[in-house]
Each structure stands twice: as C-alpha cells, then as structure tokens.
Motif scaffolding. Structure first.
Motif, PDB file in Angstrom:
ATOM      1  N   HIS A 123      39.833  35.653  48.807  1.00  0.00           N
ATOM      2  CA  HIS A 123      38.610  35.743  48.002  1.00  0.00           C
ATOM      3  C   HIS A 123      37.504  36.504  48.740  1.00  0.00           C
ATOM      4  O   HIS A 123      36.780  37.299  48.121  1.00  0.00           O
ATOM      5  CB  HIS A 123      38.137  34.347  47.616  1.00  0.00           C
ATOM      6  CG  HIS A 123      38.988  33.696  46.572  1.00  0.00           C
ATOM      7  ND1 HIS A 123      38.938  32.345  46.292  1.00  0.00           N
ATOM      8  CD2 HIS A 123      39.925  34.204  45.722  1.00  0.00           C
ATOM      9  CE1 HIS A 123      39.785  32.057  45.323  1.00  0.00           C
ATOM     10  NE2 HIS A 123      40.400  33.167  44.962  1.00  0.00           N
ATOM     11  N   ASN A 124      37.386  36.272  50.041  1.00  0.00           N
ATOM     12  CA  ASN A 124      36.378  37.005  50.807  1.00  0.00           C
ATOM     13  C   ASN A 124      36.710  38.489  50.886  1.00  0.00           C
ATOM     14  O   ASN A 124      35.841  39.350  50.722  1.00  0.00           O
ATOM     15  CB  ASN A 124      36.256  36.429  52.219  1.00  0.00           C
ATOM     16  CG  ASN A 124      35.194  35.357  52.322  1.00  0.00           C
ATOM     17  OD1 ASN A 124      34.546  35.018  51.331  1.00  0.00           O
ATOM     18  ND2 ASN A 124      35.010  34.802  53.501  1.00  0.00           N
ATOM     19  N   LYS A 127      35.946  40.515  47.762  1.00  0.00           N
ATOM     20  CA  LYS A 127      34.531  40.801  47.481  1.00  0.00           C
ATOM     21  C   LYS A 127      34.219  42.275  47.742  1.00  0.00           C
ATOM     22  O   LYS A 127      33.290  42.838  47.164  1.00  0.00           O
ATOM     23  CB  LYS A 127      33.624  39.940  48.362  1.00  0.00           C
ATOM     24  CG  LYS A 127      33.498  38.498  47.920  1.00  0.00           C
ATOM     25  CD  LYS A 127      32.518  37.769  48.834  1.00  0.00           C
ATOM     26  CE  LYS A 127      32.297  36.335  48.403  1.00  0.00           C
ATOM     27  NZ  LYS A 127      31.351  35.626  49.304  1.00  0.00           N
ATOM     28  N   ASN A 179      33.962  36.767  40.569  1.00  0.00           N
ATOM     29  CA  ASN A 179      34.407  37.738  41.575  1.00  0.00           C
ATOM     30  C   ASN A 179      35.885  37.988  41.311  1.00  0.00           C
ATOM     31  O   ASN A 179      36.277  38.169  40.168  1.00  0.00           O
ATOM     32  CB  ASN A 179      34.130  37.229  42.994  1.00  0.00           C
ATOM     33  CG  ASN A 179      34.300  38.326  44.032  1.00  0.00           C
ATOM     34  OD1 ASN A 179      34.269  39.514  43.718  1.00  0.00           O
ATOM     35  ND2 ASN A 179      34.505  37.944  45.265  1.00  0.00           N
ATOM     36  N   CYS A 181      39.839  36.852  41.026  1.00  0.00           N
ATOM     37  CA  CYS A 181      40.674  35.685  40.750  1.00  0.00           C
ATOM     38  C   CYS A 181      42.116  36.147  40.588  1.00  0.00           C
ATOM     39  O   CYS A 181      42.386  37.077  39.814  1.00  0.00           O
ATOM     40  CB  CYS A 181      40.161  35.014  39.482  1.00  0.00           C
ATOM     41  SG  CYS A 181      41.168  33.676  38.880  1.00  0.00           S
ATOM     42  N   HIS A 182      43.052  35.538  41.307  1.00  0.00           N
ATOM     43  CA  HIS A 182      44.471  35.867  41.170  1.00  0.00           C
ATOM     44  C   HIS A 182      44.947  35.548  39.760  1.00  0.00           C
ATOM     45  O   HIS A 182      45.727  36.292  39.165  1.00  0.00           O
ATOM     46  CB  HIS A 182      45.287  35.086  42.209  1.00  0.00           C
ATOM     47  CG  HIS A 182      46.766  35.280  42.130  1.00  0.00           C
ATOM     48  ND1 HIS A 182      47.555  34.659  41.171  1.00  0.00           N
ATOM     49  CD2 HIS A 182      47.620  36.020  42.884  1.00  0.00           C
ATOM     50  CE1 HIS A 182      48.822  35.013  41.341  1.00  0.00           C
ATOM     51  NE2 HIS A 182      48.893  35.836  42.376  1.00  0.00           N
ATOM     52  N   PRO A 211      36.759  32.748  40.911  1.00  0.00           N
ATOM     53  CA  PRO A 211      37.546  32.311  42.069  1.00  0.00           C
ATOM     54  C   PRO A 211      37.894  30.826  42.019  1.00  0.00           C
ATOM     55  O   PRO A 211      38.969  30.413  42.470  1.00  0.00           O
ATOM     56  CB  PRO A 211      36.632  32.624  43.259  1.00  0.00           C
ATOM     57  CG  PRO A 211      35.727  33.707  42.780  1.00  0.00           C
ATOM     58  CD  PRO A 211      35.523  33.448  41.319  1.00  0.00           C
ATOM     59  N   ASP A 214      41.286  29.837  40.676  1.00  0.00           N
ATOM     60  CA  ASP A 214      42.411  29.847  41.619  1.00  0.00           C
ATOM     61  C   ASP A 214      42.527  28.502  42.333  1.00  0.00           C
ATOM     62  O   ASP A 214      43.627  27.976  42.520  1.00  0.00           O
ATOM     63  CB  ASP A 214      42.225  30.949  42.669  1.00  0.00           C
ATOM     64  CG  ASP A 214      42.603  32.323  42.157  1.00  0.00           C
ATOM     65  OD1 ASP A 214      43.254  32.422  41.103  1.00  0.00           O
ATOM     66  OD2 ASP A 214      42.249  33.316  42.832  1.00  0.00           O
ATOM     67  N   TYR A 246      40.034  25.707  52.877  1.00  0.00           N
ATOM     68  CA  TYR A 246      39.281  26.756  52.173  1.00  0.00           C
ATOM     69  C   TYR A 246      37.845  26.840  52.685  1.00  0.00           C
ATOM     70  O   TYR A 246      37.305  27.921  52.920  1.00  0.00           O
ATOM     71  CB  TYR A 246      39.303  26.445  50.679  1.00  0.00           C
ATOM     72  CG  TYR A 246      38.731  27.511  49.766  1.00  0.00           C
ATOM     73  CD1 TYR A 246      39.564  28.488  49.219  1.00  0.00           C
ATOM     74  CD2 TYR A 246      37.382  27.524  49.427  1.00  0.00           C
ATOM     75  CE1 TYR A 246      39.062  29.458  48.362  1.00  0.00           C
ATOM     76  CE2 TYR A 246      36.868  28.485  48.569  1.00  0.00           C
ATOM     77  CZ  TYR A 246      37.714  29.459  48.042  1.00  0.00           C
ATOM     78  OH  TYR A 246      37.200  30.418  47.202  1.00  0.00           O
TER      79      TYR A 246
END
Length: 306
Positions: A123-124, A127, A179, A181-182, A211, A214, A246
């Motif tokens: 996720h980071n 971005k 942002n 998201c898988h 996010p 997920d 996380y």
C-alpha cells in the motif's frame, strides 16, 4: 477455444515448446498450467469484459517488479508484447503468460502478522504509482447483485431490504480514503516462496479505491454460505493479528477500521454479481439468494450490536 488452437497460439507468440497443458480453474477467466522441458508457466485467458483490467494488471506488475516487490512476473512475447489476443465466442480476449511461482499457500491464522506487514509495504509503495488506476462504482460493488435479484423475481420486500443495506454500506465507504487496492486479497492469491516472501498475483480487481478493503478481505474469517454469530469475533481476532504487522508500516483511521465489517458484507454483494456476470443467471437459484439474504441481514444485526 480448442486446446490445440490455444497451444498453437502460445507457441507462435512465445516460441516455447509446450509438453503439457492443463486447465487449473475457470471463473473470471481460464487459468492453465503449462510445462515445457525447461520450466513451468501459468497462462490466463481473461473474459472480454475484463480486458481493461488485464492491461492494468501488466502495468501494476511491471511497477512492482521495478521496485523489487514480490509479485508474479509477466512473460513477454518474442515481439516484447505483454499479452496476445485470442478469439472466442464472446469476442477478442486477452491472453497472458506468467512465470510459475514455486512455494506454498500461506496459513493466514498463523502468518497474519507477517502478511500484514508486507501488505502495508504494498500500500505504501503504490502511493507512488505513476499511472491512473481504475475506480469501480456502486454498480460493481453492490447494485449488480440487486439487479440479479430483480431478474430472478426475488421477493420485492427482501430486495428492498438488501437495497437499503447496500445504500447504507455505500454511504459509509465512499467517505473513506482512496488509494491502491488489490481488490481480491486472500491467501489463494499469494504464494509464500523459499525466502519467506508472499508473492502476490491475480490483480484483476485492482483499483484506486479503498486500501481498507484489502485488510477486510484478508481478515474475513466468515463462512460465505452459513452464518454464525461467532464469525464477527473470529474476524476481529484475525484483524488484530494482521494489523499488528500492518501498523508497523502504516496505520488505518478509526473509520477505516470500522469499515472492515462493512466490506465483508459488500464482498457478498460483489462476489455473487461477479459469478452471474461470468456464468449467467442460471448458476444461482432463488434458494441460494434467500440464503444470502438471511446471511446479510444477520450480519447487519451483528454489526449494529457491536
């Protein structure tokens, strides 16, 4: 597409000599395992309405590879294309060859913390992703299922309740931060390799949405068809283990944490709609829909109680 024709198309495009091919699964698309004398591959044929998602997948995977994040690799054709186009009854479809990943499917309850740590890294990293991501709509997440119920001539009062619940869910999630998201994150879409990394694949539902979705899908410890009130606490406990890892990388807001239980309900709306989209309305019955109606209404009650 006949298997001999498919083998011929792959051989021409990739110049590999296929010794064995077998169908692994068929849902959103068809997934095959291929074996040559030297190595194994995975080949995926996307349904024609998923072509845009397939091409986005390539861009995401290329970005992750360039940044040394563990994800499956796309094999280029001899013309250096990321995919080939195949003919089907539904029109032209994207076909894509992937490297085969050796390893084991993780056990989420034992490995939740380390999985959480790596997903936070994803996720980071995303971005900074330079390309525009697809944003999915309420139709994709909720309304498709409601339309299915109408086509089945399901009980109008129950449809109204489902619609109201869907509207409640949507009103809450659209206020969440967006942002990357898988979009379909679970242990079936990752392999733990010999280095202890979780190699991710199946980015077909990736988006620029939420996010926290997920996190919810990864921590979902419910049974899709059978409701038990204890599933709320089971999911909460799994989330706590996941979030321990996380949160060492990034954190969620209080609203995002609360939305985890909303996303579990949304997943029911979304999955059923997706099944119908791929396999037709005949693949679900009114009895199944009634079962899902009761599941969602009971989940709603439990979430209100907590």
């Amino acid at each position: 597409m006949k298997i001999d024709s498919l083998i011929g198309e792959i051989k021409r495009a990739y110049q590999i000599n296929i010794e064995n091919i077998e169908l692994h699964r068929e849902m959103i698309g068809k997934v095959y395992f291929l074996q040559t004398q030297e190595q194994k591959y995975m080949f995926k044929i996307y349904r024609n309405f998923k072509s845009g998602d397939a091409l986005q997948t390539v861009q995401i995977l290329d970005y992750l590879k360039a940044n040394s994040y563990p994800a499956v690799s796309v094999v280029r054709t001899i013309e250096n294309d990321s995919h080939i186009m195949l003919s089907s009854q539904d029109g032209s479809c994207v076909g894509m060859l992937y490297d085969y990943v050796e390893g084991a499917m993780p056990q989420v309850k034992l490995e939740a913390e380390s999985i959480g740590n790596q997903i936070a890294e994803l996720h980071n990293l995303m971005k900074l992703y330079p390309n525009k991501l697809i944003n999915r709509t309420k139709v994709d997440y909720i309304d498709g299922y409601i339309s299915n119920m109408r086509e089945l001539h399901f009980d109008p009062e129950k449809i109204l309740e489902l619609k109201q619940y869907g509207n409640e869910l949507w009103e809450r999630i659209i206020r969440l931060p967006k942002n990357f998201c898988h979009g379909d994150l679970h242990t079936g879409n990752m392999i733990r390799n010999e280095h202890g990394e979780y190699v991710l694949f199946d980015f077909d539902d990736a988006s620029g949405d939420y996010p926290s979705m997920d996190v919810a899908y990864m921590c979902d410890d419910t049974h899709f068809n059978e409701f038990h009130e204890s599933m709320y606490d089971q999911t909460l406990r799994l989330y706590e283990r996941f979030y321990k890892g996380y949160s060492t990388i990034r954190t969620l807001s209080d609203k995002e944490i609360l939305a985890i239980f909303d996303f579990i309900a949304i997943r029911h709306f979304q999955i059923i709609s997706r099944i119908v989209q791929c396999q037709g309305l005949q693949c679900i019955s009114k009895e199944f829909c009634d079962q899902q109606y009761h599941w969602l209404m009971k989940w709603r009650e439990v979430c209100i109680k907590h």
